[in-house]
Write a protein that holds these residues in place. Sequence first.
Motif, mmCIF file in Angstrom:
data_model
loop_
_atom_site.group_PDB
_atom_site.id
_atom_site.type_symbol
_atom_site.label_atom_id
_atom_site.label_comp_id
_atom_site.label_asym_id
_atom_site.label_seq_id
_atom_site.Cartn_x
_atom_site.Cartn_y
_atom_site.Cartn_z
ATOM 1 N N ASP A 223 0.824 -1.208 0.000
ATOM 2 C CA ASP A 223 0.000 0.000 0.000
ATOM 3 C C ASP A 223 0.861 1.261 0.000
ATOM 4 O OD1 ASP A 223 -2.330 -1.433 -0.203
ATOM 5 O OD2 ASP A 223 -2.797 -1.392 1.938
ATOM 6 N N TRP A 224 0.213 2.421 0.019
ATOM 7 C CA TRP A 224 0.955 3.682 -0.007
ATOM 8 C C TRP A 224 1.805 3.846 1.245
ATOM 9 C CZ3 TRP A 224 0.805 7.679 3.528
ATOM 10 C CH2 TRP A 224 -0.239 7.663 4.458
ATOM 11 N N VAL B 123 -1.157 -4.225 -3.302
ATOM 12 C CA VAL B 123 -2.222 -3.234 -3.135
ATOM 13 C C VAL B 123 -3.403 -3.910 -2.444
ATOM 14 C CG1 VAL B 123 -3.748 -1.589 -4.279
ATOM 15 C CG2 VAL B 123 -1.464 -2.042 -5.219
ATOM 16 N N THR C 100 -7.219 0.964 -2.221
ATOM 17 C CA THR C 100 -6.767 2.199 -2.866
ATOM 18 C C THR C 100 -7.367 3.410 -2.167
ATOM 19 O OG1 THR C 100 -8.615 2.311 -4.435
ATOM 20 C CG2 THR C 100 -6.672 1.029 -5.101
ATOM 21 N N GLU C 101 -6.702 4.527 -2.314
ATOM 22 C CA GLU C 101 -7.220 5.778 -1.757
ATOM 23 C C GLU C 101 -8.576 6.104 -2.379
ATOM 24 O OE1 GLU C 101 -7.258 9.585 0.329
ATOM 25 O OE2 GLU C 101 -6.575 7.538 0.692
ATOM 26 N N TYR C 102 -8.717 5.847 -3.662
ATOM 27 C CA TYR C 102 -9.982 6.086 -4.344
ATOM 28 C C TYR C 102 -11.102 5.264 -3.719
ATOM 29 C CZ TYR C 102 -13.428 6.241 -8.143
ATOM 30 O OH TYR C 102 -14.583 6.400 -8.877
ATOM 31 N N LYS D 278 -3.177 9.132 -4.135
ATOM 32 C CA LYS D 278 -3.544 8.457 -5.385
ATOM 33 C C LYS D 278 -2.388 8.476 -6.375
ATOM 34 C CE LYS D 278 -7.576 10.708 -5.692
ATOM 35 N NZ LYS D 278 -8.923 11.137 -6.146
ATOM 36 N N GLU E 179 0.261 5.927 -5.214
ATOM 37 C CA GLU E 179 -0.118 4.549 -5.538
ATOM 38 C C GLU E 179 0.115 4.251 -7.020
ATOM 39 O OE1 GLU E 179 -3.715 4.070 -2.205
ATOM 40 O OE2 GLU E 179 -4.169 4.704 -4.254
ATOM 41 N N TYR E 180 -0.311 5.178 -7.870
ATOM 42 C CA TYR E 180 -0.169 4.976 -9.317
ATOM 43 C C TYR E 180 1.304 4.947 -9.720
ATOM 44 C CZ TYR E 180 -0.635 5.748 -14.343
ATOM 45 O OH TYR E 180 -0.543 5.629 -15.705
ATOM 46 N N THR F 185 -2.603 -7.814 -6.018
ATOM 47 C CA THR F 185 -3.773 -7.330 -5.297
ATOM 48 C C THR F 185 -4.613 -8.495 -4.787
ATOM 49 O OG1 THR F 185 -5.524 -5.648 -5.334
ATOM 50 C CG2 THR F 185 -5.363 -7.101 -7.262
ATOM 51 N N LEU G 183 -8.323 -1.516 -10.072
ATOM 52 C CA LEU G 183 -7.011 -1.000 -10.481
ATOM 53 C C LEU G 183 -6.960 -0.728 -11.973
ATOM 54 C CD1 LEU G 183 -4.552 -3.186 -8.353
ATOM 55 C CD2 LEU G 183 -5.476 -0.920 -7.824
#
Length: 407
Positions: free
Chosen positions: A121-122, A143, A146-148, A160, A163-164, A175, A184
Amino acid sequence: MNIAYFVWEYPPRLVGGLGTYADEITKQFEEMGHELTVFTMNDGGKLPTNDKRGNSINIHRPVVADASSIIPVFVDEELRRWGDEGLHFFSDVLNYNILSAHKFVNRVAKERKFDLIACHDWLSAMGGVIAKYNTGIPLAFHVHSTEYGRSGGGGSSTLKDLEYFTAKQANMVVTVSYAMREELQRLNFPAEKIRVMWNGVDEKKYDMQNMKRDDVRAYRKSLGVGENEKMVLFTGRLTLVKGIDTLVRAMGKVVAQQKNTKLVVLGRGEMAGELKMIASQAGIKDSMIMVDKWVDEKERLMLYAACDVLCAPSRYEPFGIVPLEAMALGKPVVVGVGGMRESVIDGRQGFYCDPNNSEDIADKLLRILKDDKLARQMGREGRERIEKVFTWKKIANQTIELYETVV
């Protein structure tokens, strides 16, 4: 294989599901003969900066300084709205990543050869990217969410973008479900890099044969659940994304038709006060028991053993370990959307529900609560599915097979 493992939470500092995952998977890796060097957060300097677990897991926990006063200069408005406590958290994560990566690049990686870097993760993405950039060692980016997704479509552009960017830099993106893979891909993560690997559960620890009936009965009584009452269990953060508000509303219909039913809610979160108000409005104030405390694994096991059905009506759930734990203990489950629909087969180990529809949740719960034979059958099928598909040993072996494709 020699793996550098960047993960934000790791025993004895466990915060959520990521810590459970890291704890279990690294134990399995060690048993398989692999060596790990774990870089994780300290706990305000309370834990050793250098530690060892077992024979081949070395742990590094840097002590960080507070840089929260300067963080607002270079983050987005959404992160600034986290407030002083949130900025302090981001500062700790940032410093943990940088210090860990520097130690790995300048010392640890020069003392021994590594085959792979893994980050999660981030929260540990920066460390993973810096480590790969400076050593050329392949990077697997895990992952788990996600933040999204966590923010319901909004969230911080800083996170975001991080992460990308990490997905672009990584050799592989791992994932936790096919639902997450689709998410994703919608977010334009490189589709050719994405691989799916489910989570697992310790089927030996999570086994009703380890539980004494008298202990379970006594624990139910301590919660306020009578011997002849049915118990619905929810465990998780008390937040909108977990669907707990709809479950509490659903209990109005459940209790009306099955009066001897209690809802036990284990968790903390911003919706705690609102849930009490919803319970009063639904007429179930005396049928809802809130366990507002941190519980250790021993008590969590007892909660699962004590319940008649687990309900996890999440609106967003990349995978979800909670249904696996309940299934391992032979309990039927009612689950919302996302990756949980990959661990549970509708009508076999439990039911799918609409997390925005209290009538649907109530109907699914009532089908189980009113039919003991069905509940027992679903419980048996849940345990069988765990043993066949979701043991940590199986997941660890499959994860190593993925890693080997980029080493």
